[in-house]
Design an enzyme around this catalytic site. Structure first.
Site, PDB file in Angstrom:
ATOM      1  N   CYS A  41      -1.535  -5.202  -5.049  1.00  0.00           N
ATOM      2  CA  CYS A  41      -2.646  -5.604  -5.902  1.00  0.00           C
ATOM      3  C   CYS A  41      -3.576  -6.616  -5.398  1.00  0.00           C
ATOM      4  CB  CYS A  41      -2.095  -5.713  -7.129  1.00  0.00           C
ATOM      5  SG  CYS A  41      -3.508  -5.972  -8.410  1.00  0.00           S
ATOM      6  N   ASP A  43      -4.529  -9.038  -7.018  1.00  0.00           N
ATOM      7  CA  ASP A  43      -4.234 -10.048  -8.083  1.00  0.00           C
ATOM      8  C   ASP A  43      -3.856 -11.279  -7.134  1.00  0.00           C
ATOM      9  OD1 ASP A  43      -2.562 -12.034  -9.728  1.00  0.00           O
ATOM     10  OD2 ASP A  43      -2.817 -10.200 -11.206  1.00  0.00           O
ATOM     11  N   ARG A  45      -2.146 -13.717  -7.588  1.00  0.00           N
ATOM     12  CA  ARG A  45      -0.361 -14.253  -7.817  1.00  0.00           C
ATOM     13  C   ARG A  45       0.218 -13.464  -6.887  1.00  0.00           C
ATOM     14  NH1 ARG A  45      -0.551 -13.252 -14.253  1.00  0.00           N
ATOM     15  NH2 ARG A  45      -1.515 -11.383 -13.264  1.00  0.00           N
ATOM     16  N   HIS A  97       2.796  -4.633  -9.613  1.00  0.00           N
ATOM     17  CA  HIS A  97       3.432  -5.935 -10.269  1.00  0.00           C
ATOM     18  C   HIS A  97       3.359  -5.699 -11.601  1.00  0.00           C
ATOM     19  CE1 HIS A  97      -0.293  -8.006 -11.230  1.00  0.00           C
ATOM     20  NE2 HIS A  97      -0.946  -7.352 -10.219  1.00  0.00           N
ATOM     21  N   CYS A 100      -0.006  -6.608 -14.367  1.00  0.00           N
ATOM     22  CA  CYS A 100      -1.025  -6.114 -13.717  1.00  0.00           C
ATOM     23  C   CYS A 100      -2.351  -6.013 -14.763  1.00  0.00           C
ATOM     24  CB  CYS A 100      -0.870  -4.876 -12.877  1.00  0.00           C
ATOM     25  SG  CYS A 100      -2.237  -4.438 -12.006  1.00  0.00           S
TER      26      CYS A 100
HETATM   27 CO    CO Z   1      -2.622  -6.282 -10.304  1.00  0.00          CO
END
Ligand code: CO
Length: 208
Positions: A41, A43, A45, A97, A100
């Site tokens: 992803c 993302d 993090r 994750h 998400c």
């Molecule tokens: Co995500």
């Protein structure tokens, strides 16, 4: 964030690499031979190399919202084709994750514009697994399970491609489904039995 800081960090990073191996960048310049393709992803993090403790040259990376493998997305399909057919990676990982935002958005009734067609692929994952998901009363648990099932379905989408089917047959390439738990930092292998998942449906997708 001061972007100047990024360039200062880069100088420190170069020095730290060279202090351990003066030929590091010279070697890196010669080419790449990663054994792993990681699809994760976007993302912020969920880093790719950092969370696996891998460095430059060790992993071919593709990231998009909610780690999707969509057959008409030229971007992810080109990455899979290049990594499998040309770089000859032996492992392909879909890493989702918990927490998400893409998966969360797909669980809600909201018009998100251009994100609608992208996230609809996750709604389709929900539809395929509706009976299991609807039976989970706790919303967080349901959300986490959808994250896992989304990873599973993206692994299935990989196996629908001719590149993966051919590499599986010719050199036993492996597809893996993982989840990163942001709240603990832990990387979890979902140990998905893809042969079992595809038992009754592989005939539909067989290309090669
Ligand atoms: Co995500």
């Amino acid at each position: 964030m001061e972007l100047k800081k990024v360039f200062e960090n880069n100088k420190k990073w170069i020095n730290s690499k060279l202090s351990k191996d003066s030929e590091f960048f010279k070697e890196l310049g010669k080419g790449q031979n990663p054994e792993l393709l990681y699809i994760g992803c976007s993302d912020s993090r969920v880093t790719a190399e950092d969370l696996m403790g891998l460095g430059p040259g060790e992993v071919f990376v593709h990231r998009n919202i909610a780690n999707m493998v969509i057959s008409i997305d030229l971007n992810v399909m080109s990455v899979v084709n290049y990594a499998v057919d040309h770089l000859k990676v032996n492992h392909v990982v879909v890493c989702g994750h918990y927490s998400c935002g893409g998966v969360k958005a797909a669980m809600q009734s909201a018009d998100l514009g251009i994100l609608n067609p992208w996230l609809r692929n996750i709604r389709d994952v929900y539809r395929i697994h509706k009976a299991e998901l609807d039976a989970i009363e706790n919303e967080d648990e349901k959300y986490n399970r959808l994250v896992e099932l989304n990873v599973q379905e993206q692994c299935v989408n990989l196996i629908k491609t001719a590149s993966i089917q051919k590499a599986y047959r010719d050199r036993n390439l492996q597809v893996h489904g993982w989840v990163f738990d942001i709240s603990s930092g832990k990387l979890i292998d979902l140990n998905i039995d893809l042969e079992e998942v595809l038992k009754n449906i592989m005939g539909i997708y067989h290309l090669d």
